[in-house]
Design an enzyme around this catalytic site. Structure first.
Site, short mmCIF file in Angstrom:
data_model
loop_
_atom_site.label_atom_id
_atom_site.label_comp_id
_atom_site.label_asym_id
_atom_site.label_seq_id
_atom_site.Cartn_x
_atom_site.Cartn_y
_atom_site.Cartn_z
CG HIS A 1 -23.24 -32.25 5.65
ND1 HIS A 1 -22.48 -30.92 5.03
CD2 HIS A 1 -23.90 -32.71 4.43
CE1 HIS A 1 -22.88 -31.07 3.57
NE2 HIS A 1 -23.59 -32.01 3.54
CG ASP B 1 -20.29 -29.52 7.08
OD1 ASP B 1 -20.07 -30.66 7.63
OD2 ASP B 1 -21.08 -29.06 6.12
CB SER C 1 -22.35 -31.76 0.25
OG SER C 1 -23.26 -31.22 0.46
#
Length: 476
Positions: free
Chosen positions: A108, A138, A211
């Site tokens: 993402h 992911d 992230s």
């Protein structure tokens, strides 16, 4: 003697201090210094269409009209060049896993990006290209080209991480640049929403921008990739999730070799075995395994697996539940022949299945069932008002042209069936793992169960095309 005893006690105290110091480090500075050259900031750039601002907020001819037009033009919202596409930037984190420039991050972070820029701890910047990505976990793999060998970090074995172990998260929170936070492993084997989820939960501070960054153990090994947080306000409240390294390494190996994932596919629809199914399924001793609800065209059908089978073992490993089986199958090599142990009619059978590839199985065609003879009658059984499928009911309920079974016309709200979630419009396909073509078939299965001393009967129910098993008590 007293002196010897005091000496021994002192030695034990020193040993205890040494063990405590090893379990709780005085500082993470050495670890941070060791791994920092391999942790990177990631900036992505994407071309997006301009969003036109609100119009008509001042009346035409107003003295403020020119002022607001100039304001909108400055914001890119005027009629001139304001409607042209603009660039949007986003920030994330990552880490280098090889000296030749492979970088791991979250999917993402880079999904849809036109340009990806990697910034190293030294301040050097290099453009990156996408090698491959996997939305299911992911995870994304990037590549940068550098004239010099790059500092990198290695993966550790996440299965060895224990609840309470120290961990350190490194990344680019809220675009603030290189940042370190420390905490412990709060929980393991967490599932969020994905099929292959296996998250390490940690209270090390993780915020937006972290992230894709690494979660280290005290040996400087990556045991997780920081992916998500649970928060009511968007900031860290001590509940962060890192995808376990043992999942990530398998994905990375495939992305590096193929540019995509290649997961094993068994070709069954399954559900968890519940406590109330134990009584209803002959030979089932515990609420463990995976109940097969449907077998479309594919590897399982070719191997002889049938709806109603309970999968007890896959490739030599016991099956605890659906999640465990899905992960084991997905982690198994495509094309491998595996042994699957199933429970059928009270006995175990071992079947050999050659796995297909899940990514190629999305358009699999369901197995064709027999056509139900027209039988326009209805009857109440166990609180269920049932009637055989007719063409009119198929059209009314949007069922497949070859759908067979008994349609629930009504469900008594005081019945056990209603408590189990059965509702009007559901389709009963099987009872006691045998197909239902008429009401008499259902009544016969119920009588067989009672004669066999069972207290419940296992029904295969379809709703909206999705199958599930329900164990229904016979004491209505």
């Amino acid at each position: 003697m007293r002196a010897m005893w005091l000496s021994a006690l002192g030695l034990m105290f020193l040993i205890a201090q040494a063990v405590a110091a090893q379990a709780r480090p005085d500082s993470f500075a050495d670890l941070a210094e060791q791994v920092s050259p391999a942790v990177v900031n990631i900036t992505t750039s994407t071309v997006v269409a301009s969003q036109t601002g609100p119009r008509g907020i001042v009346p035409e001819g107003s003295p403020f009209e020119d002022f607001f037009r100039e304001f909108q033009d400055r914001q890119g919202e005027g009629d001139g060049d304001g409607n042209r596409p603009r660039r949007s930037s986003a920030l994330g984190s990552g880490f280098v896993i090889s000296e030749d420039g492979y970088v791991v991050t979250n999917n993402h972070v880079i999904d849809g990006a036109d340009e990806i820029l990697i910034e190293f701890f030294s301040g050097e910047e290099l453009p990156a290209t996408v090698v491959g990505k996997d939305p299911n976990t992911d995870i994304a793999l990037l590549k940068v080209e550098s004239e010099q060998p790059l500092a990198f970090v290695s993966f550790g074995d996440s299965d060895l991480s224990r609840v309470g172990d120290w961990v350190m998260a490194v990344g680019n929170p809220l675009g603030q640049g290189f940042s370190v936070s420390a905490g412990i492993v709060s929980a393991r084997n967490r599932a969020l929403s994905g099929t292959y989820d296996d998250y390490i939960q940690t209270d090390a501070a993780i915020n937006r921008g972290n992230s894709g960054g690494p979660l280290f153990n005290l040996d400087g090994e990556v045991v997780g990739v920081n992916t998500a947080i649970l928060s009511p306000n968007g900031g860290s409240i001590g509940i962060g999730f890192s995808m376990a390294s043992n999942v990530v390494t398998r994905v990375i190996d495939q992305l590096k070799e193929f540019g995509e994932t290649r997961r094993g596919w068994l070709g069954v629809r399954i559900q968890n075995v519940t406590e109330d199914m134990v009584e209803a399924v002959e030979g089932l001793e515990a609420a463990a395994g995976a109940m097969v609800t449907d077998v479309p065209t594919g590897p399982a059908e070719e191997a002889g697996i049938e709806a109603g089978d309970v999968i007890l073992s896959f490739d030599g490993k016991d099956v605890a539940d659906v999640r465990g089986l899905v992960r084991e199958v997905g982690n198994t090599e495509v094309g491998k022949a595996v042994r699957v142990v199933v429970l059928r009619d009270g006995k175990t059978q071992t079947l050999k299945v050659t796995l297909g590839r899940r990514e190629e199985a999305e358009t699999a065609v369901p197995a064709v069932a027999q056509v139900t003879p027209e039988e326009p009658i209805q009857k109440e059984v166990l609180g269920l008002t049932v009637t055989p499928v007719t063409q009119a009911l198929r059209d009314e309920l949007g069922l497949d042209a070859d759908a067979t079974g008994l349609v629930l016309q009504d469900v008594s709200e005081t019945s056990k069936a209603y408590e189990k979630g059965l509702r009007a419009g559901d389709l009963l396909v099987e009872a006691s793992q045998q197909k239902l073509l008429s009401i008499s078939d259902l009544e016969a299965r119920i009588q067989d169960a009672k004669d066999g001393g069972r207290k419940s009967i296992l029904l295969l129910v379809r709703r909206g095309g999705e199958p599930r098993f329900v164990a229904l008590a016979l004491d209505e």
